[in-house]
Design an enzyme around this catalytic site. Sequence first.
Site, PDB file in Angstrom:
ATOM      1  N   LEU A   6     -15.649 -31.884   1.800  1.00  0.00           N
ATOM      2  CA  LEU A   6     -14.322 -31.762   2.403  1.00  0.00           C
ATOM      3  C   LEU A   6     -14.444 -30.916   3.666  1.00  0.00           C
ATOM      4  O   LEU A   6     -14.918 -29.780   3.614  1.00  0.00           O
ATOM      5  CB  LEU A   6     -13.344 -31.099   1.422  1.00  0.00           C
ATOM      6  CG  LEU A   6     -11.947 -30.747   1.969  1.00  0.00           C
ATOM      7  CD1 LEU A   6     -11.203 -32.003   2.404  1.00  0.00           C
ATOM      8  CD2 LEU A   6     -11.142 -29.977   0.921  1.00  0.00           C
ATOM      9  N   SER A  11     -10.823 -34.102  12.571  1.00  0.00           N
ATOM     10  CA  SER A  11     -10.419 -35.194  13.471  1.00  0.00           C
ATOM     11  C   SER A  11     -11.057 -35.108  14.848  1.00  0.00           C
ATOM     12  O   SER A  11     -11.011 -36.074  15.609  1.00  0.00           O
ATOM     13  CB  SER A  11      -8.888 -35.203  13.616  1.00  0.00           C
ATOM     14  OG  SER A  11      -8.433 -33.967  14.164  1.00  0.00           O
ATOM     15  N   GLY A  13     -13.978 -32.595  17.650  1.00  0.00           N
ATOM     16  CA  GLY A  13     -14.885 -31.479  17.851  1.00  0.00           C
ATOM     17  C   GLY A  13     -15.996 -31.373  16.826  1.00  0.00           C
ATOM     18  O   GLY A  13     -16.566 -32.377  16.378  1.00  0.00           O
ATOM     19  N   GLY A  15     -15.935 -30.470  13.647  1.00  0.00           N
ATOM     20  CA  GLY A  15     -15.646 -31.061  12.339  1.00  0.00           C
ATOM     21  C   GLY A  15     -15.906 -32.560  12.318  1.00  0.00           C
ATOM     22  O   GLY A  15     -16.502 -33.087  11.373  1.00  0.00           O
ATOM     23  N   TYR A 149      -9.240 -13.633  19.279  1.00  0.00           N
ATOM     24  CA  TYR A 149     -10.090 -14.675  18.690  1.00  0.00           C
ATOM     25  C   TYR A 149     -11.311 -14.034  18.028  1.00  0.00           C
ATOM     26  O   TYR A 149     -11.649 -14.357  16.887  1.00  0.00           O
ATOM     27  CB  TYR A 149     -10.523 -15.663  19.768  1.00  0.00           C
ATOM     28  CG  TYR A 149     -11.402 -16.782  19.246  1.00  0.00           C
ATOM     29  CD1 TYR A 149     -10.851 -17.839  18.522  1.00  0.00           C
ATOM     30  CD2 TYR A 149     -12.775 -16.775  19.474  1.00  0.00           C
ATOM     31  CE1 TYR A 149     -11.641 -18.865  18.035  1.00  0.00           C
ATOM     32  CE2 TYR A 149     -13.572 -17.798  18.993  1.00  0.00           C
ATOM     33  CZ  TYR A 149     -13.011 -18.840  18.275  1.00  0.00           C
ATOM     34  OH  TYR A 149     -13.807 -19.847  17.783  1.00  0.00           O
TER      35      TYR A 149
END
Length: 275
Positions: A6, A11, A13, A15, A149
């Site tokens: 998982l 969607s 980049g 991943g 960040y």
Amino acid sequence: MPKTVLITGGSSGIGKAIGEYLVNLPATPDGKGYQVFGTSRNPENYNDSVFPLLKMDVNSTASIDAAVAEVLNRAEKIDVVINNAGIGITGPIEETPEAEIKKAFQTNFHGPINVIKAVLPQMRKQGFGHILNITSIAGYMGLPYRGIYSASKAALEITIEAMRMETLQFGIKMTNVAPGDFATNIAAGRYHAPVLEDSPYKKDYGNTLKIMNEHVDNGGNPLEMAKMVHKIIETANPRIHYKVGSSLQKFSIVLKRVLPDRVYERMLLRHYGLK
């Protein structure tokens, strides 16, 4: 039997690159491979995905629980979770709205923790599981105009160190994978505090923002991250921390550890043209 993976934020980049790499690997002679599920807040916008995209917003525990339940309904187990979903944020901390700071921590820190909480009961029941968290080399140092960040990724790194020790007794592995700059669309999707005309930070922030965007545009191929993640998944006893990026980016972590604080600070200031 294939491993069920998982991937949050699958969607685009990093991943997407990981998911595509895993599903395109040839099955081993004993029939083992990967069954990949990705997630997206709007999966209907990505009809060309080569692996199923489930609806998930990591800022919603109900959404997380529903996606995990869907994976278990289809695959009956979860071998690997890759916490990849996240957002970028830049700006002078003084001028960054509190709501945006909270949003960054909600997505980059609380989101992955809530995903882990959702899958731990199943992994305990199975007696195995591997959770990989995509953090950032930026999380190893306070970077000018990217401090929030850096802080959100650093918080995740440290928390996973603790959770790993808590869950080892259940046969569950946890690993942090810190990428440097990769050529993805993160710059387009991150929150930029505006460069204000009357801001005392206008010149330095504007110049630093250009440098940060150039670093992303000229970053490495996300396929490098995909290959490393695959290697980690197939490692019997993975390390706690991995860094993936240019030699300079990885060496910057070593320098922070060995150099006096003020020397390292001057090095960063020069790197961003701030001194």
